[in-house]
Design a protein around this motif. Structure first.
Motif, short mmCIF file in Angstrom:
data_model
loop_
_atom_site.label_atom_id
_atom_site.label_comp_id
_atom_site.label_asym_id
_atom_site.label_seq_id
_atom_site.Cartn_x
_atom_site.Cartn_y
_atom_site.Cartn_z
N TRP A 456 47.03 0.14 84.42
CA TRP A 456 46.90 1.17 83.37
C TRP A 456 47.49 2.50 83.82
O TRP A 456 47.97 3.28 82.97
N LEU A 475 50.08 -2.74 79.68
CA LEU A 475 48.79 -2.76 79.00
C LEU A 475 48.36 -4.18 78.66
O LEU A 475 47.17 -4.53 78.78
N ASP A 476 49.31 -5.01 78.25
CA ASP A 476 48.97 -6.41 77.94
C ASP A 476 48.44 -7.13 79.17
O ASP A 476 47.43 -7.84 79.11
N CYS A 478 47.19 -5.75 81.89
CA CYS A 478 45.95 -5.12 82.30
C CYS A 478 44.78 -5.63 81.46
O CYS A 478 43.70 -5.95 81.98
N ALA A 479 44.98 -5.73 80.14
CA ALA A 479 43.92 -6.20 79.25
C ALA A 479 43.53 -7.63 79.57
O ALA A 479 42.34 -7.98 79.61
N ALA A 482 41.68 -7.64 82.98
CA ALA A 482 40.39 -6.96 82.87
C ALA A 482 39.39 -7.82 82.10
O ALA A 482 38.19 -7.85 82.43
N THR A 483 39.85 -8.53 81.07
CA THR A 483 38.97 -9.42 80.29
C THR A 483 38.46 -10.57 81.16
O THR A 483 37.28 -10.94 81.09
N MET A 491 39.20 -1.64 80.43
CA MET A 491 39.41 -1.87 79.00
C MET A 491 39.35 -0.56 78.21
O MET A 491 40.04 -0.40 77.22
N VAL A 494 42.70 0.88 78.58
CA VAL A 494 43.66 0.11 77.78
C VAL A 494 43.59 0.53 76.32
O VAL A 494 44.62 0.79 75.67
N HIS A 495 42.37 0.62 75.76
CA HIS A 495 42.23 1.02 74.35
C HIS A 495 42.79 2.42 74.11
O HIS A 495 43.50 2.67 73.13
N ARG A 498 46.58 2.34 74.43
CA ARG A 498 47.17 1.68 73.25
C ARG A 498 47.20 2.64 72.06
O ARG A 498 48.15 2.64 71.27
#
Length: 781
Positions: A456, A475-476, A478-479, A482-483, A491, A494-495, A498
């Motif tokens: 991020w 970001l993709d 990382c998301a 992280a998930t 997250m 990331v939000h 984004r």
């Protein structure tokens, strides 16, 4: 009568801390070469005084190069790819773009009369040669003065060998009067008196002084090291020890040239005279690049064989022997080694088998400091933290270079680029951070947990550079990672990022939703919350949402509760933009100028530029078209220095910029528009803030005013330009002014052009009227 202080040369030349002895003929010859040659290289053995001669030449040449004289120290650079980056950093060029560094250098230097001193080129000579040739072919007024143990072998290069200091030959009577005519013994005596104030050279000691200089081949560094021993040894004792040591070491180094043998012998001798603990510290201090603080030395160099409580005394001893140099700062003093001394220490460290151990200690120390500064970001220590990181930039790069090149240190590399995120994104080192973050990510496999926050951070860097697709990829990934591991904090970032990406692409619906989600679900992360609040406020302002002002004030209040400053400046920008959108221009100016006042404490070119942009739109809307034109010129130069534009931040910021340009162009005559724009464009970063800050202005500039107000315009001129303006007001021609100030007519013409541009004038009569206004109606001319 009060004596006038000498004018400071534009650029970054260091102030001399010791007297410069001799070399006057060399200074004249090198200056003469620079008048005809565009690349002059000073060559010679290490310690011959190449750097000091180059700096002295540059210092006395300042008037010839009105756009600056800049020192680029390559002593700590080993990677050829870092040469151009070091030049850009030393010249103060902020690089946030994806363009090549060489192209950014060309853009910056193309139309400037600049002298660049490229120091210590030998270890990256091929890269220096390539960069010099590229710049000289692209920048017609550029001059380069290089120092190197070997020539650069570049087309058009003029090589000037730096010979030893002058010494008497054996057939000259060794009297004090005779010695005064030679540089080497003069240097020996001056430096001896610096360490031993009672030192007095007598007729009896004169022959020994000459022989010491001869044994040292007149090499300035060698003479200074020998002089440091005169606090405890007599001249005859120094001479005796030198002779023994040279005889011992010379037999084993027959392949080296004599002066290299002599310098090595002297350093060997100085090393052998040190007690074992001083030798050990000397070797271990060589791990630092760009110097270090006492705290850093104590943490990195101490061990069971070298207790930390002894480090201070040992450093003091090394300073007394000229092994270390004290560099005064506004904070804790720093200690540096001359590069020759550092190289010698590194050889000794290698012989002891300690390089890997010390590199890891070095990296661990700067990782811990960087993470501590990041932890304290949510408070009043931001300015001091960033100042420390700037001072340690060379050491941080050395630590990152080791960590990204060592498979076992991948975790440290990822943690370090993450901890340095505000050094990268809020301190003018964005392009540098992007390179190191990408390199750390490339060296790490995908399963390391430290990779998630580094992703991020990478996305943030890429967004600010305008590389939106690369940011989205980071970001993709990382998301997804992280998930998998349930990293809630990642997250949140990331939000938020984004939302930033969508906003930059011109969307308003998705960003508002994402930012509101972050505010609701991730309130525990204060750092993220403050960053998100001002972006939510900007999004709401773009949409005309009346809640924008409330949101911005929430961000300001959140920052005030913990004494944080950087995000407060951004929240003030958002508040000012909200007022601007609603036609509340006085409130907008007040908020923006409050944000600019905070920016004086930081080195954040993006934050400053966005504030000045919004101020330009605001003053144009309230009819101050000349001031708006000036601000547009200032911010255009800011964006150019950064290497990006307002377009990077999406259409909702670019559109008002375009409207402002059209409004100002329609309101002002072309010559006035051009003069004001160029006046703003001539300002540097600090001057741009001064010009924009409304609280530093006593009267507004009306759209019809024919003259700039004295209180603001006077500050735009340098002391020399004000002096020239006074003489213009007295009716003197450029030729007469040049004669009066003992400079060339071309220099005066350049000053007059600058005065016209900064004040928005087109005639000498206007300059005279402005000067009379400064002095008041009762002034006597």
């Amino acid at each position: 009568m009060e004596r006038r202080k000498p004018a400071r040369v534009v650029g970054n030349l260091p102030f001399a801390v010791t007297s410069f002895v001799g070399r006057q003929p060399e200074i004249r010859k090198v200056r003469a070469l620079l008048s005809t040659a565009r690349l002059v290289t000073l060559t010679g053995v290490g310690g011959a005084g190449k750097t000091r001669l180059a700096v002295e030449v540059a210092a006395v040449s300042g008037r010839t190069f009105p756009d600056g004289v800049w020192l680029v120290d390559l002593a700590s650079v080993r990677d050829p790819d870092m040469v151009a980056l070091e030049m850009m950093t030393s010249l103060g060029i902020v690089d946030l773009s994806n363009r090549s560094i060489e192209d950014r250098l060309v853009d910056h230097l193309r139309d400037q009369r600049v002298l660049v001193v490229l120091d210590n080129c030998e270890q990256v000579v091929d890269a220096c040669s390539a960069v010099c040739e590229h710049l000289l072919r692209s920048c017609a007024q550029l001059r380069i003065l290089a120092t190197s143990r070997v020539s650069l072998s570049t087309a058009g290069e003029h090589v000037y060998p730096v010979l030893p200091l002058s010494m008497p030959t054996s057939d000259v009577a060794f009297t004090l009067a005779a010695l005064a005519a030679y540089d080497a013994p003069t240097l020996l005596v001056e430096r001896a008196r610096a360490v031993c104030p009672d030192f007095d050279l007598t007729e009896r000691d004169a022959p020994a002084a000459v022989r010491v200089c001869q044994r040292l081949d007149g090499i300035p560094l060698a003479i200074e090291l020998a002089a440091s021993r005169l606090r405890s040894l007599s001249l005859s004792e120094v001479l005796e020890r030198l002779q023994d040591r040279f005889a011992l070491l010379g037999a084993g180094t027959r392949t080296a040239i004599p002066r290299q043998r002599t310098l090595r012998a002297l350093i060997d001798w100085s090393y052998e005279l040190c007690p074992p603990a001083e030798r050990l510290l000397w070797a271990r201090l060589s791990v630092f690049t760009g110097g270090c603080t006492l705290a850093a030395a104590e943490h990195v160099c101490a061990g069971p064989d070298l207790p930390s409580e002894r480090i201070l005394d040992l450093i003091d001893h090394l300073v007394a022997q000229s092994i270390l140099v004290v560099v005064p700062t506004d904070r804790a003093p720093r200690y540096r080694m001359l590069e020759t001394i550092r190289d010698y220490g590194w050889d000794r460290l290698t012989e002891a088998g300690e390089p890997d151990t010390l590199r890891k200690r070095h990296c661990d120390y700067y990782l811990a400091r960087s993470e501590r500064i990041a932890e304290l970001w949510n408070g009043p220590d931001q300015v001091d933290g960033l100042a420390e990181l700037r001072a340690e930039h060379d050491n941080l790069q050395a630590a990152l270079n080791w960590a990204t090149s060592t498979p076992a240190a991948v975790s440290e590399a990822l943690r370090l680029v993450t901890a340095l995120r505000y050094h990268w994104c809020a301190d003018g080192f964005l392009a540098d951070g992007r390179r190191w973050t990408d390199r750390a990510l490339q060296s790490a496999d995908g399963n390391r947990p430290e990779r998630i926050p580094a992703l991020w951070v990478a996305a943030w860097e890429r967004l600010l550079q305008g590389d939106q697709n690369a940011a989205e990829q980071a970001l993709d990934e990382c998301a997804a990672r992280a998930t998998e591991v349930g990293d809630h904090r990642a997250m949140g970032w990331v939000h938020s990022l984004r939302g930033t990406l969508a906003l930059f692409r011109g969307d308003l619906v998705a960003p508002a939703s994402l930012f509101e989600r972050v505010v609701t679900e991730f309130s525990a992360d204060e750092d993220l919350m403050r960053l998100t609040f001002f972006q939510l406020a900007i999004t709401q302002a773009h949409s005309g949402d009346p809640r924008a002002g409330v949101t911005a004030r929430q961000g300001i209040a959140m920052a005030d509760r913990c004494g944080e400053r950087w995000s407060k400046s951004s929240a003030l920008w958002a508040l000012g933009y909200h007022h601007q959108v609603h036609g509340e221009y006085d409130e907008a100016v007040a908020a923006i100028c409050a944000g600019l006042e905070i920016q004086r404490e930081f080195h954040d070119p993006i934050g400053t530029s966005l504030l000045i942009e919004t101020l330009a739109w605001t003053v144009a809307a309230r009819g101050e078209h000349r001031r708006a034109a000036r601000l547009l010129g200032a911010v255009a130069s800011e964006w150019q220095r950064i290497g990006t534009s307002i377009e990077t931040f999406g259409p909702y910021l670019n559109n008002p910029h375009v409207r402002c340009e059209r409004t100002v162009s329609a309101a002002l005559p072309e010559d006035v528009l051009h003069a004001e724009y160029e006046r703003g464009a001539s300002l540097d970063h600090k001057q741009a803030i001064d010009c924009a800050d409304d609280r530093r202005r006593h009267t507004p500039v009306s759209s019809t005013s024919e003259e700039a107000p004295a209180d603001s315009a006077d500050e735009l001129l340098t002391p020399r330009e004000r002096q020239v303006a006074e003489l213009v007001a007295q009716g003197l021609s450029n030729r007469r002014i040049a004669e009066r100030l003992v400079v060339s007519r071309r220099t005066i013409e350049h000053h007059v052009e600058n005065i016209f541009g900064k004040l928005g004038f087109s005639s000498r009569t206007q300059v005279a009227a402005w000067t009379a206004h400064r002095h008041g109606p009762d002034s006597v001319r």
